[in-house]
Write a protein that holds these residues in place. Sequence first.
Motif, PDB file in Angstrom:
ATOM      1  N   GLY A  98     -49.413  60.480  22.590  1.00 37.14           N
ATOM      2  CA  GLY A  98     -50.698  61.172  22.562  1.00 37.14           C
ATOM      3  C   GLY A  98     -51.167  61.703  23.906  1.00 37.14           C
ATOM      4  O   GLY A  98     -52.079  62.516  23.989  1.00 37.14           O
ATOM      5  N   VAL A  99     -50.514  61.245  24.970  1.00 36.58           N
ATOM      6  CA  VAL A  99     -51.022  61.537  26.304  1.00 36.58           C
ATOM      7  C   VAL A  99     -50.804  63.012  26.679  1.00 36.58           C
ATOM      8  O   VAL A  99     -49.905  63.668  26.142  1.00 36.58           O
ATOM      9  CB  VAL A  99     -50.338  60.587  27.318  1.00 36.58           C
ATOM     10  CG1 VAL A  99     -48.916  61.023  27.617  1.00 36.58           C
ATOM     11  CG2 VAL A  99     -51.164  60.436  28.588  1.00 36.58           C
ATOM     12  N   SER A 100     -51.622  63.531  27.597  1.00 33.27           N
ATOM     13  CA  SER A 100     -51.490  64.935  28.019  1.00 33.27           C
ATOM     14  C   SER A 100     -50.210  65.114  28.834  1.00 33.27           C
ATOM     15  O   SER A 100     -50.067  64.494  29.889  1.00 33.27           O
ATOM     16  CB  SER A 100     -52.669  65.344  28.910  1.00 33.27           C
ATOM     17  OG  SER A 100     -53.862  65.237  28.215  1.00 33.27           O
ATOM     18  N   PRO A 101     -49.296  65.978  28.379  1.00 38.44           N
ATOM     19  CA  PRO A 101     -48.074  66.164  29.156  1.00 38.44           C
ATOM     20  C   PRO A 101     -48.308  66.945  30.446  1.00 38.44           C
ATOM     21  O   PRO A 101     -47.528  66.831  31.391  1.00 38.44           O
ATOM     22  CB  PRO A 101     -47.157  66.934  28.202  1.00 38.44           C
ATOM     23  CG  PRO A 101     -48.051  67.541  27.193  1.00 38.44           C
ATOM     24  CD  PRO A 101     -49.297  66.721  27.123  1.00 38.44           C
ATOM     25  N   SER A 102     -49.386  67.748  30.491  1.00 40.33           N
ATOM     26  CA  SER A 102     -49.575  68.614  31.661  1.00 40.33           C
ATOM     27  C   SER A 102     -50.381  67.953  32.776  1.00 40.33           C
ATOM     28  O   SER A 102     -50.595  68.544  33.819  1.00 40.33           O
ATOM     29  CB  SER A 102     -50.269  69.910  31.229  1.00 40.33           C
ATOM     30  OG  SER A 102     -51.537  69.612  30.717  1.00 40.33           O
ATOM     31  N   VAL A 103     -50.836  66.718  32.537  1.00 38.95           N
ATOM     32  CA  VAL A 103     -51.635  66.053  33.563  1.00 38.95           C
ATOM     33  C   VAL A 103     -50.771  65.017  34.281  1.00 38.95           C
ATOM     34  O   VAL A 103     -50.198  64.129  33.655  1.00 38.95           O
ATOM     35  CB  VAL A 103     -52.874  65.379  32.940  1.00 38.95           C
ATOM     36  CG1 VAL A 103     -53.662  64.634  33.993  1.00 38.95           C
ATOM     37  CG2 VAL A 103     -53.749  66.420  32.271  1.00 38.95           C
ATOM     38  N   GLY A 104     -50.684  65.158  35.594  1.00 37.05           N
ATOM     39  CA  GLY A 104     -49.775  64.313  36.372  1.00 37.05           C
ATOM     40  C   GLY A 104     -50.368  62.964  36.729  1.00 37.05           C
ATOM     41  O   GLY A 104     -51.577  62.735  36.618  1.00 37.05           O
ATOM     42  N   THR A 105     -49.488  62.078  37.180  1.00 43.83           N
ATOM     43  CA  THR A 105     -49.905  60.723  37.540  1.00 43.83           C
ATOM     44  C   THR A 105     -50.978  60.741  38.622  1.00 43.83           C
ATOM     45  O   THR A 105     -51.971  60.024  38.538  1.00 43.83           O
ATOM     46  CB  THR A 105     -48.694  59.912  38.049  1.00 43.83           C
ATOM     47  OG1 THR A 105     -47.640  60.074  37.101  1.00 43.83           O
ATOM     48  CG2 THR A 105     -49.031  58.452  38.193  1.00 43.83           C
TER      49      THR A 105
END
Lengths: 355, 476
Positions: B415-422
């Motif tokens: 479910g997590v946003s793939p485009s948002v980095g660590t």
Amino acid sequence: MELTTVWFILIAILWTGYFVLEGFDFGVGMLLPVLGRAHGDKALAERRRRVLINTIGPIWDGNEVWVITAGGATFAAFPEWYATMFSAFYLPLLLILVALIVRGVAFEYRGTRDDPKWRRRWDACIVIGSAVPAFLWGVAFGNIVHGLKIRPQPLPNGPLEYVGSFWDLLNPYSVLAGATTLLLFLTHGAIFLTLKTSGDVRDHARSVASKVGLLAAVLAVAFFAFTFSYRATAASIVLSVAAVAAFAASLLLIRVRRGQRPGTRKEGWAFAGTAACIALTVISLFVALWPNVFPSSLLPEWSLTAQNASSTPYTLKIMTWVAVVFTPLVLLYQGWTYWVFRKRIGVEHIPDGAH
Amino acid sequence: MDALEWARWQFGITTVYHFLFVPITIGLAFLVAGFQTAWVRAEKRGDPYAVRWLKLTKFYGKLFLINFAMGVVTGIVQEFQFGMNWSAYSRFVGDIFGAPLAIEALLAFFLESTFLGLWIFGWDKLPRKIHLACIWIAAFGTALSAYFILAANSFMQNPVGFKLNPDTGRAELTDFGAVLTNKVTLVTFPHTLAGCFLTGGALVAGVALWHVMRDKPGTDADKRAYRSALKVGGWTALVATAALFITGDTQGKIMTEVQPMKMAAAEALYETQQPAPFSLFTIGTLDGSEPIYSIEIPGLLSFLGTGSFDGQVQGINDLQAEYEQKYGPGSYTPIIPVTYWTFRLMITFGALAGLVALWALWATRRGRTPKTKWLRWAGLSLPLLPLAANSVGWIFTEMGRQPWIVFSQLKTAQGVSPSVGTSEVITSLTVFTLLYGVLAVVEIGLLLKYAKAGVPDVTPPPEKPEQTDQPLAFAY
């Protein structure tokens, strides 16, 4: 009309409502250090600040709900748009959230301790908390109109995701858009204050509105010219011109004075002018966007549109009924609040002491 | 740790924090509305001490507003966070999940914010009864918002009224009525609302008890005010505790039916048993090996889960095997120590709050002023116990659903946003945690200040709105 079109219009209306309403309370917040002075008279300065804050006291929270509704409605009607946009604007939205948090708490808390240092800190929160979103919402909309680095992840059929960085969001055009909204909201707020205050504050607000308004007008014209080079239709150009005209009319009206009696000024009409300008600006941007909702600057086919980002017709149908029934009701009781608190406020109306 | 783990921590921290304020807001809104109603009615019948109710309205109204501000601003984060950190989830459920969220804003948030604004600033601007109606409408708005957000959450626990579109891989709404009448919603709503009333009642009673026991010289009206508040708050807390046990029992049965793994995890019940005992306390690792020490009540878990003392309750091992068959390889077991202990702590904290309320009512019956140090300490813990119970209750509900974000449909990891980095998530997590920490200190300081100051001196507002050019009755 297709339901996706209806919802495109409704989302545009929600953002329009948000910017017209919260626009002036952002403006009032930013004007705190400007209009809340009294040449070294600290007690009077504090009273003036409280006059300013109390013009928006009963209504700012209701105004803010417009953006929560816009967010929720985007989620419901265009989940793909909501998902891509909110994750793309990650850091700007973080800043906006922090700003709205400290600002909201500041209104409620600044009067709870009778301590000048305490109040000064919360005042700073109100000023920054108003200026940051006023600027960043403009940056966000500038980026949307400009188009963003969006592409399917993974290629070729994955969801349309933002692949740019935070720094891509800060380009000359988007910064200009941010500066424009900031100054428009400042002017809008100053004119709101001429309508809602009395005495010196009112006069001072008028002179600030005239000065800031000129700068805002210059930026707005530059912003529209820039916008036309990216994205324009005949209708959006007409609407932009109308927006500038409404703003110019407003700046003229604020200076008009008929007779010497107070209350004969055209402040109500001037406020209607800035409100119309903000509304027309938002509408012109949405018109220019149509049918895109979140365009890709990499390839037009990779843009999110009202069609490919939308919910199913069934969800849209339910949401349409809910909106049709409840939006007028909301407008009715919010309008009533404005009526209840219609009186001008002056320093003489501020009760003594903290609450 | 990767972005997923950080995003989960952020969601957990911001949500638990937000939900400290929500139940106080909902509970106090109704209690303050009740106090104001009591004042209007007492004035009307000519009660010589009518003013005590107005004092209570203003006193607890102030605490309510300090708290409401925090609830509102931390709530915006929640709505934005789905898109910011959980964009894949938002795409998957948007067709269903977005609707209750949008309706919550349109129906409930506008009501709350607008009518609360009218209530705060309208004491001298509105006729008495209309002003009273404003706080009731705002209170109604808070409850309404609870319903819609719980409907959205219940879909994650027990997805209904949808079908999976094989072309897009997304859930699509087929029956909105089913989503709004999800059996999990129908039982979670009263349970949550009862929790809110326990929170509000305990806060009112705890603060009032402190003032009663302090027995500072004050006016007759002030003393009567605290006694009245103690009674109203204490009884509210008692009734709410009873309601929590009844609704919680129903919830347990529905949970056993729709999320059997969560029930098994709540008990650390590894093997399917019939009848199954309820474990009160365990010393040991809870990993399925023989515990060092544990106290169990035979058959009670069977009763809680199935309604019969010898009903069968499925164990973790059987469920894990069953889910692997159904959903493919992987772990379908939540973190057992977390579910086991949060479940027990929720019940313990809630029950303790009820007991302290009962004790406070008993010790102050017929005008008694208790002196015992123990009650004083218990009274101070009273407002905190329900907050703790609410927090661990939700941690149980959400952690017990893992590894799913939408049970049986989508895993949290997907479910997590793939485009948002660590680094972005670490930034936001740090910012929120620091900001929330500072605001917590400020808020607690203010609550203590106003709670200690006691009921204010009040001048009853005019019967009809003032027409003259008076100073504002209330100004920021």
